[in-house]
Design a protein around this motif. Structure first.
Motif, PDB file in Angstrom:
ATOM      1  N   UNK A   1       8.003  10.545 -50.231  1.00 37.98           N
ATOM      2  CA  UNK A   1       7.663  10.900 -48.957  1.00 37.98           C
ATOM      3  C   UNK A   1       8.683  10.317 -48.035  1.00 37.98           C
ATOM      4  N   UNK A   2       9.427   9.146 -48.273  1.00 38.45           N
ATOM      5  CA  UNK A   2      10.297   8.558 -47.309  1.00 38.45           C
ATOM      6  C   UNK A   2      11.525   9.665 -47.278  1.00 38.45           C
ATOM      7  N   UNK A   3      12.037  10.217 -48.249  1.00 37.21           N
ATOM      8  CA  UNK A   3      13.171  11.288 -48.497  1.00 37.21           C
ATOM      9  C   UNK A   3      12.550  12.486 -47.499  1.00 37.21           C
ATOM     10  N   UNK A   4      11.288  12.914 -47.466  1.00 33.20           N
ATOM     11  CA  UNK A   4      10.912  14.301 -46.916  1.00 33.20           C
ATOM     12  C   UNK A   4      11.084  13.674 -45.403  1.00 33.20           C
ATOM     13  N   UNK A   5      10.499  12.695 -45.064  1.00 33.01           N
ATOM     14  CA  UNK A   5      10.436  12.179 -43.823  1.00 33.01           C
ATOM     15  C   UNK A   5      12.049  12.191 -43.208  1.00 33.01           C
ATOM     16  N   UNK A   6      12.868  11.546 -43.815  1.00 32.08           N
ATOM     17  CA  UNK A   6      14.192  11.714 -43.396  1.00 32.08           C
ATOM     18  C   UNK A   6      14.749  12.922 -43.249  1.00 32.08           C
ATOM     19  N   UNK A   7      14.580  13.959 -43.966  1.00 33.31           N
ATOM     20  CA  UNK A   7      14.975  15.445 -43.962  1.00 33.31           C
ATOM     21  C   UNK A   7      14.215  15.873 -42.661  1.00 33.31           C
ATOM     22  N   UNK A   8      12.972  15.878 -42.469  1.00 35.06           N
ATOM     23  CA  UNK A   8      12.437  16.025 -41.342  1.00 35.06           C
ATOM     24  C   UNK A   8      13.028  15.625 -40.065  1.00 35.06           C
ATOM     25  N   UNK A   9      13.262  14.622 -39.930  1.00 36.41           N
ATOM     26  CA  UNK A   9      14.010  14.038 -38.668  1.00 36.41           C
ATOM     27  C   UNK A   9      15.300  14.530 -38.614  1.00 36.41           C
ATOM     28  N   UNK A  10      16.008  15.081 -39.574  1.00 31.93           N
ATOM     29  CA  UNK A  10      17.342  15.456 -39.608  1.00 31.93           C
ATOM     30  C   UNK A  10      17.431  16.934 -38.994  1.00 31.93           C
ATOM     31  N   UNK A  11      16.400  17.623 -39.556  1.00 28.65           N
ATOM     32  CA  UNK A  11      16.136  18.991 -38.879  1.00 28.65           C
ATOM     33  C   UNK A  11      15.573  19.200 -37.211  1.00 28.65           C
ATOM     34  N   UNK A  12      14.798  17.983 -36.968  1.00 30.24           N
ATOM     35  CA  UNK A  12      14.236  17.982 -35.746  1.00 30.24           C
ATOM     36  C   UNK A  12      15.182  17.733 -34.657  1.00 30.24           C
ATOM     37  N   UNK A  13      16.266  16.975 -35.072  1.00 33.00           N
ATOM     38  CA  UNK A  13      17.425  16.337 -34.123  1.00 33.00           C
ATOM     39  C   UNK A  13      18.314  17.208 -33.574  1.00 33.00           C
TER      40      UNK A  13
END
Length: 68
Positions: free
Chosen positions: A56-68
Motif C-alpha cells: 500500500x505504501x509503495x502504491x501511494x508513493x508511485x501515485x504521488x510520483x505520477x501526480x507531481x
C-alpha cells in the motif's frame, strides 16, 4: 558477578522467556498463520504487522510520483 548469581539470573531469564511465550502463544500462532510479522517488544507485549501494508505504501508513493 558471582557464578551462583549468574546461574540464578539465567534461570530467571529462561523462565520469564517461557512464560512470555506461553502467554502470547495463541496470538503469535494466529499471526504466523496469517503470515504477519511478530516482534517481541517486552514481557507479554508484541507488535504484529501485516506485510501487505508495504505494498500500500509503495502504491501511494508511485501515485504521488505520477501526480507531481
Amino acid at each position: 558477578m558471582h557464578p551462583h548469581g549468574t546461574n540464578w539470573l539465567l534461570l530467571i531469564k529462561t523462565h520469564m522467556n517461557m512464560a512470555d511465550r506461553a502467554l502470547c502463544a495463541d496470538q503469535d500462532d494466529w499471526a504466523y498463520e496469517l503470515r504477519w510479522t511478530v516482534n517481541r517488544t517486552g514481557f507479554g507485549a508484541r507488535h504484529y504487522r501485516d506485510p501487505r501494508f508495504d505494498l500500500v505504501r509503495e502504491l501511494e508513493e508511485v501515485g504521488r510520483a505520477f501526480t507531481a
